[in-house]
Scaffold this active site. Structure first.
Site, short mmCIF file in Angstrom:
data_model
loop_
_atom_site.label_atom_id
_atom_site.label_comp_id
_atom_site.label_asym_id
_atom_site.label_seq_id
_atom_site.Cartn_x
_atom_site.Cartn_y
_atom_site.Cartn_z
N ARG A 62 0.83 -1.21 0.00
CA ARG A 62 0.00 0.00 0.00
C ARG A 62 0.87 1.27 0.00
O ARG A 62 0.50 2.28 -0.61
CB ARG A 62 -0.95 -0.02 1.20
CG ARG A 62 -2.09 -1.06 1.01
CD ARG A 62 -2.76 -1.39 2.32
NE ARG A 62 -3.94 -2.23 2.18
CZ ARG A 62 -3.93 -3.55 1.98
NH1 ARG A 62 -2.78 -4.20 1.86
NH2 ARG A 62 -5.06 -4.24 1.89
N GLN B 97 -8.49 -7.31 0.38
CA GLN B 97 -8.12 -7.04 -1.01
C GLN B 97 -9.33 -6.54 -1.80
O GLN B 97 -9.23 -5.59 -2.59
CB GLN B 97 -7.54 -8.29 -1.66
CG GLN B 97 -6.20 -8.69 -1.05
CD GLN B 97 -5.62 -9.95 -1.62
OE1 GLN B 97 -6.23 -10.58 -2.50
NE2 GLN B 97 -4.46 -10.35 -1.15
N ASP C 223 -4.07 -15.45 7.37
CA ASP C 223 -2.78 -15.91 6.83
C ASP C 223 -1.98 -16.75 7.84
O ASP C 223 -0.98 -17.38 7.47
CB ASP C 223 -1.92 -14.71 6.41
CG ASP C 223 -2.51 -14.00 5.20
OD1 ASP C 223 -3.32 -14.61 4.48
OD2 ASP C 223 -2.16 -12.82 4.98
N ARG D 89 -5.14 -24.01 1.12
CA ARG D 89 -4.40 -24.25 2.38
C ARG D 89 -5.10 -25.23 3.31
O ARG D 89 -4.46 -25.77 4.22
CB ARG D 89 -4.10 -22.92 3.09
CG ARG D 89 -3.02 -22.14 2.35
CD ARG D 89 -2.70 -20.81 3.00
NE ARG D 89 -1.61 -20.15 2.28
CZ ARG D 89 -1.34 -18.86 2.32
NH1 ARG D 89 -2.10 -18.05 3.05
NH2 ARG D 89 -0.34 -18.36 1.64
C1 S3P Z 1 -4.27 -8.99 2.17
C2 S3P Z 1 -5.52 -9.48 2.43
C3 S3P Z 1 -5.79 -10.91 2.69
C4 S3P Z 1 -4.53 -11.68 3.01
C5 S3P Z 1 -3.41 -11.33 2.07
C6 S3P Z 1 -3.08 -9.86 2.16
C7 S3P Z 1 -4.11 -7.54 1.94
O1 S3P Z 1 -6.34 -11.48 1.51
O2 S3P Z 1 -4.78 -13.07 2.97
O3 S3P Z 1 -2.25 -12.08 2.40
O4 S3P Z 1 -2.95 -7.04 1.95
O5 S3P Z 1 -5.12 -6.87 1.73
P1 S3P Z 1 -7.94 -11.46 1.22
O6 S3P Z 1 -8.35 -10.07 0.98
O7 S3P Z 1 -8.11 -12.32 0.00
O8 S3P Z 1 -8.56 -12.06 2.44
#
Ligand code: S3P
Length: 428
Positions: free
Chosen positions: A26, A167, A312, A343
């Protein structure tokens, strides 16, 4: 190339884990859209974050990378240039999905693709709301990378998200930067909020009301330097290793403890873990040092709103559960099936090789722990978190083990094995 993993007596010492992956991505993306230079310290030099840098360089953003810092020379909200080539996102879901939010609002066309794992991961979840905003985005078979985006005017939407995904939330909010009216997203449960915190820091109006977040399109983003804290997702491997090996005592310095990320601490504490938070500090993102000492763990339920706060860390939590007394039931974690690997399946398969009692369920795993486990030849499925979790497991197994693709840890933690070795030496 297979890499040997040996059992350890105990782990002792001080470590500093690399920068937070989510915040590093970010910092580059928002820095690129800011109106001046952003100096980033503690940036994670992992392959995923380097993919983000590479994509923004292809859109005309000058980014200087040195050992000391990363400097992003922001081009402003409307300064990105059309890339001459495909934007390649490697293994990184965060790069792929957040980038599409930004690309949806650009006056040029672009194509985004990543590696074999990215090409299997669902993109329909971002395409649907982006299209509702007016975006022109299409993908292979309607849901997969490569994704092609053409210019189109965007308007704000009110969107109820079907999954708790930072995300997805971030892709919508980033497209919202370029919309002609405010955008609201509603999450089923709170996911990591680094996007909201950082956008506010850059002067954007982002209002959170429970699980509802509203962004008003700003005129500009004002550059602010970023100190990236250590990644709690990387700290998690040493937390679990320190807990399951006898006579261990580890201090992990400078770890980000944003409450949307500390589900791992809550879960381990519910299992009986002795973890202390020392020297709490930080402003935009809270930070502390974590001290972990060997503990007798017992099983606990892991489910509900806790899941997005530790998504994670579930692979390494499954390892902790395999050494904990009683049963650990992980539920509501179907999102694990669409990570870098499935996973639920990959961790069940690998833990089973040690003799652990692990059962795969529709939305998680049931683990009955505290049996003596034996070493094995583990597969990583090119998934960094599976590789590091099984390396932690191997420390507490009887006999030797190996991992097939140790280099995949470079996605999020290039020096993982060196750091683990240093803690082992101090523990001997
Ligand atoms: C992340 C959001 C998570 C996480 C990924 C990083 C992020 O994914 O598993 O490692 O930086 O926004 P999801 O949005 O698919 O849950």
């Amino acid at each position: 190339m297979s890499y040997p993993l040996t059992a350890a007596q105990s782990l002792r010492g001080d470590v500093t884990v690399p920068g937070d992956k989510s915040i590093s991505h970010r910092a580059v993306m928002f820095g690129a859209l800011a109106d001046a230079d952003t100096h980033i310290t503690g940036f994670l030099m992992g392959e995923d974050c380097l993919s983000t840098i590479s994509c923004f360089k292809k859109m005309g953003v000058s980014i200087d990378v040195s050992e000391k810092e990363v400097v992003v020379h922001g081009v402003g909200l409307h300064g990105l240039k059309a890339p001459d080539e495909l934007l390649y996102t490697g293994n990184s879901g965060t790069t792929t999905r957040l980038l599409c939010g930004i690309l949806a609002g650009q006056p040029f066309s672009s194509t985004v693709n990543g590696d074999a794992s990215i090409q299997k991961r669902p993109m329909g979840r971002i395409m649907k709301p982006l299209r509702e905003m007016g975006a022109d985005i299409s993908g292979k078979d309607g849901n997969l990378c490569p994704l092609t985006i053409h210019p189109a005017p965007l308007h704000g939407i009110h969107y109820t998200m079907p999954v708790a995904s930072a995300q997805l939330k971030s892709a919508i909010l980033l497209a919202g930067l370029f919309a002609d009216s405010p955008t609201t997203v509603v999450e089923p449960a709170p996911s990591r909020d680094h996007t909201e915190r950082m956008l506010r820091g850059l002067g954007a109006q982002v209002v959170s009301n429970g699980t509802e977040i509203t962004l008003t399109p700003p005129k500009a983003l004002h550059a602010v330097n970023v100190e990236v804290p250590g990644d709690i997702s990387s700290a998690a491997y040493f937390l679990v290793a320190g807990l399951i090996l006898p006579d261990s005592d580890i201090v992990i310095r400078n770890v980000g403890i944003n409450p949307t990320r500390t589900g791992i601490l809550d879960a381990l504490e519910a299992m009986g873990a002795n973890i202390e938070r020392l020297n709490e500090r930080g402003t935009v993102e809270p930070i502390c040092d974590l001290r972990v000492r060997s503990s007798h763990l017992h099983g606990t339920p892991i489910c509900g709103d806790m899941i997005p706060r530790l998504i994670d860390e579930i692979p390494v939590l499954a390892v902790a559960a395999a050494f904990a007394e009683g049963e650990t039931v992980i539920r509501d974690a179907q999102e694990l099936k669409v990570k870098e690997s499935n996973r639920i399946a990959t961790m069940t398969a690998e833990l089973s090789k040690t003799g652990a009692d692990v059962r795969e369920t529709e939305d998680g795993m049931i683990i009955r722990g505290d049996k003596p486990l034996h070493g094995a030849n583990f597969a990583s499925y090119a998934d960094h978190r599976v590789a590091m979790s099984m390396a932690v497991c191997a420390l507490a197994c009887e006999g030797d083990s190996s991992i097939d693709d140790p280099d995949c840890v470079a996605i999020s933690y290039p020096t993982f094995f060196e750091t683990l070795d240093a803690l082992k030496q101090k523990g001997e």
